[in-house]
Enzyme design. Structure first.
Site, PDB file in Angstrom:
ATOM      1  N   CYS A 331       0.838  -1.205   0.000  1.00  0.00           N
ATOM      2  CA  CYS A 331       0.000   0.000   0.000  1.00  0.00           C
ATOM      3  C   CYS A 331       0.878   1.261   0.000  1.00  0.00           C
ATOM      4  O   CYS A 331       1.581   1.502  -0.976  1.00  0.00           O
ATOM      5  CB  CYS A 331      -0.975  -0.042   1.168  1.00  0.00           C
ATOM      6  SG  CYS A 331      -2.390   1.074   0.966  1.00  0.00           S
ATOM      7  N   HIS A 429      -3.703  -5.596   1.159  1.00  0.00           N
ATOM      8  CA  HIS A 429      -3.577  -5.918   2.578  1.00  0.00           C
ATOM      9  C   HIS A 429      -4.083  -7.341   2.809  1.00  0.00           C
ATOM     10  O   HIS A 429      -4.984  -7.813   2.117  1.00  0.00           O
ATOM     11  CB  HIS A 429      -4.399  -4.947   3.425  1.00  0.00           C
ATOM     12  CG  HIS A 429      -3.889  -3.550   3.409  1.00  0.00           C
ATOM     13  ND1 HIS A 429      -2.729  -3.166   4.043  1.00  0.00           N
ATOM     14  CD2 HIS A 429      -4.386  -2.422   2.825  1.00  0.00           C
ATOM     15  CE1 HIS A 429      -2.530  -1.871   3.869  1.00  0.00           C
ATOM     16  NE2 HIS A 429      -3.518  -1.398   3.131  1.00  0.00           N
TER      17      HIS A 429
END
Length: 486
Positions: A331, A429
């Site tokens: 991310c 994630h």
């Protein structure tokens, strides 16, 4: 419909874990249970089935209830972006940025949104278990409160107060809470729990009785340290400051960025017997023996990239790669590995474009639109499956010819990896939750995985936690306080 609210004598007394355990306990007894937290402050968030986001603690509690994640479970989520400002999320959607002082003045305006969500949950469940935030004893924050007694009184929900005996002074903290709060707030408290007891619980009999005598509240149990809780994801970054690395042969290092987010990504690695997962605190070098360095997610990519450089971690990473080590960005960490990060709209601060670390041929532009979605797919390196989620602002464009890291179930591609496979990044994630996916990464480091899916590990831990609570909490009294029968 019945409800009960757990509030604490302070932060980090174990409310989140207790709510999760009680959710599973009563769910296992056949009740329809849902969790609720009016206001949460956390950079660890989860994507909900309705396309919003909630704190990770409420996501865990929903799993404990075997219920789909819903934005109503955490209607107000505050995600700090700096020491003085935060992103405010209501009903799963960003409504803007507020300074700390501004939020304190305006938080009362959000009570309506909180009550809307609570009303919808109440209509769906036989029992709602509510988690407070911080402590009602923080009377300087009482005006306009929506997280503790402000909500409890508005919704008419009885409260059980939780004290942490491990930190010391639990008698004073419980009795003192009644002393300092408004009498009408104190009247909402119908009992207390003592959490994190070590040793022979009978040694606390006199103290337990003294709390009841001084407060007039009945004790509902003394809860010991429960080993199963260590298998559950933590929401609060405080846990990173106290975590002790395991003694595995392969070291994986994660720099503790100042706005680190979704660090439960690494829980599956922490449980691996062959891995020494090390969160590197500010001011400390990334260890030379690390086989893999992972740059985690962050709530403020540009600011945390500057923070990384200020710690000298960019120099450590360069040395790590010269020694043949591997580097992964997730991310915000993925965005840092690229060539540039642009913030033309001033999403994170002043409008600017900064140089990334330059290890991947990608460029990122931060935008006001946040991507919130559950996703799944395979790793292109070995074909192993993954199931995770995306939660980020910004779009990353790879240069022509860049090798992607992942293929999504819909056929789209994500991430980038260098030709030698030693530097990679992606937006996903939960990448390590699936046992086969994690095993592939560990195999490249020379380690063997335990082969356990993280979801199975967490689910089994919730059952063990529920069983332990059943043996030390007066559940019949707790249900009576909530207004229901077993």
């Amino acid at each position: 419909m019945a409800a009960v609210m757990l509030q604490g004598t302070g932060s980090d007394v174990g409310k989140s874990v207790l709510v999760a355990g009680l959710c599973r306990l009563f769910t296992n007894r056949g009740l329809s249970v849902l969790p609720f937290k009016p206001q949460n402050m956390s950079n660890n968030a989860a994507v909900t089935a309705d396309g919003g986001e909630i704190g990770r603690a409420q996501a865990l509690q929903a799993i404990a209830c075997r219920a789909p994640l819903a934005s109503d479970m955490n209607p107000v989520l505050i995600k700090p972006q700096s020491d003085t400002g935060a992103q405010v999320i209501v009903h799963g959607r960003v409504i803007g940025q507020l300074g700390a002082g501004d939020y304190q003045r305006r938080k009362g305006e959000l009570l309506g949104a909180v009550m809307e969500s609570y009303g919808r949950l109440r209509a769906r469940a036989e029992l709602v278990i509510v988690e407070g935030a911080g402590s009602p004893a923080e009377i300087n924050l009482r005006a306009g409160d929506i997280a503790n007694m402000g909500f409890a009184r508005a919704a008419g929900v009885p409260v059980v107060l939780v004290g942490d005996i491990d930190r010391g002074g639990v008698i004073a903290s419980v009795v003192g809470t009644k002393t300092v709060i408004d009498p009408d707030d104190a009247a909402m408290i119908q009992g207390f729990l003592i959490n994190k007891f070590r040793g022979d619980v009978r040694l606390f009999d006199d103290g337990y009785a003294e709390i009841a005598r001084r407060t007039g509240w009945p004790g509902l149990g003394v809860i010991p340290w429960i080993a199963a809780a260590r298998q559950l994801p933590a929401e609060d970054g405080v846990v990173l400051e106290t975590a002790r690395p395991a003694a595995g042969a392969v070291t994986i290092a994660v720099p503790m960025l100042s706005r680190i987010a979704n660090f439960d990504d690494f829980d599956p690695l922490a449980h691996e017997p062959g891995v020494r997962l090390l969160f590197v605190p500010p001011g400390q070098p990334i260890p030379a023996e690390a086989a893999l360095v992972i740059l985690p997610g962050t709530k403020a990519t540009i600011a945390d990239l500057a923070f990384l450089r200020a710690q000298g971690w960019d120099i450590d990473i360069a040395g790590h790669l010269r020694r043949g080590g591997r580097l992964l960005g997730i991310c915000g960490g993925y965005q840092m590995l690229g060539r540039t990060i642009a913030d033309p709209e001033g999403i994170e601060g002043p409008a600017q474009t900064v140089d990334g670390l330059g290890y991947l041929p990608v460029d990122t532009s931060l935008t006001g639109d946040k991507r919130l979605t559950a996703t799944s797919g395979i790793s292109l390196a070995d074909g192993h499956a993954f199931a995770g989620y995306e939660i980020h602002a910004g779009r990353t464009i790879a240069a022509t010819g860049t090798v992607p890291l992942l293929r999504m179930a819909d056929g789209s591609l994500d991430g980038a990896v260098t030709a030698d496979g030693r530097v990679a990044g992606c937006y996903i994630h939960g990448l390590f939750n699936d046992a086969a996916q994690r095993a592939g990464w560990l195999a490249r480091l020379g380690a063997v995985s335990d082969g356990v899916d993280q979801g199975q590990r967490v689910d089994a831990a919730l059952d063990r936690l529920a069983e332990a609570l059943a043996g030390c909490v007066d559940t019949e009294a707790l249900l009576a306080i909530a207004g229901t029968a077993a």
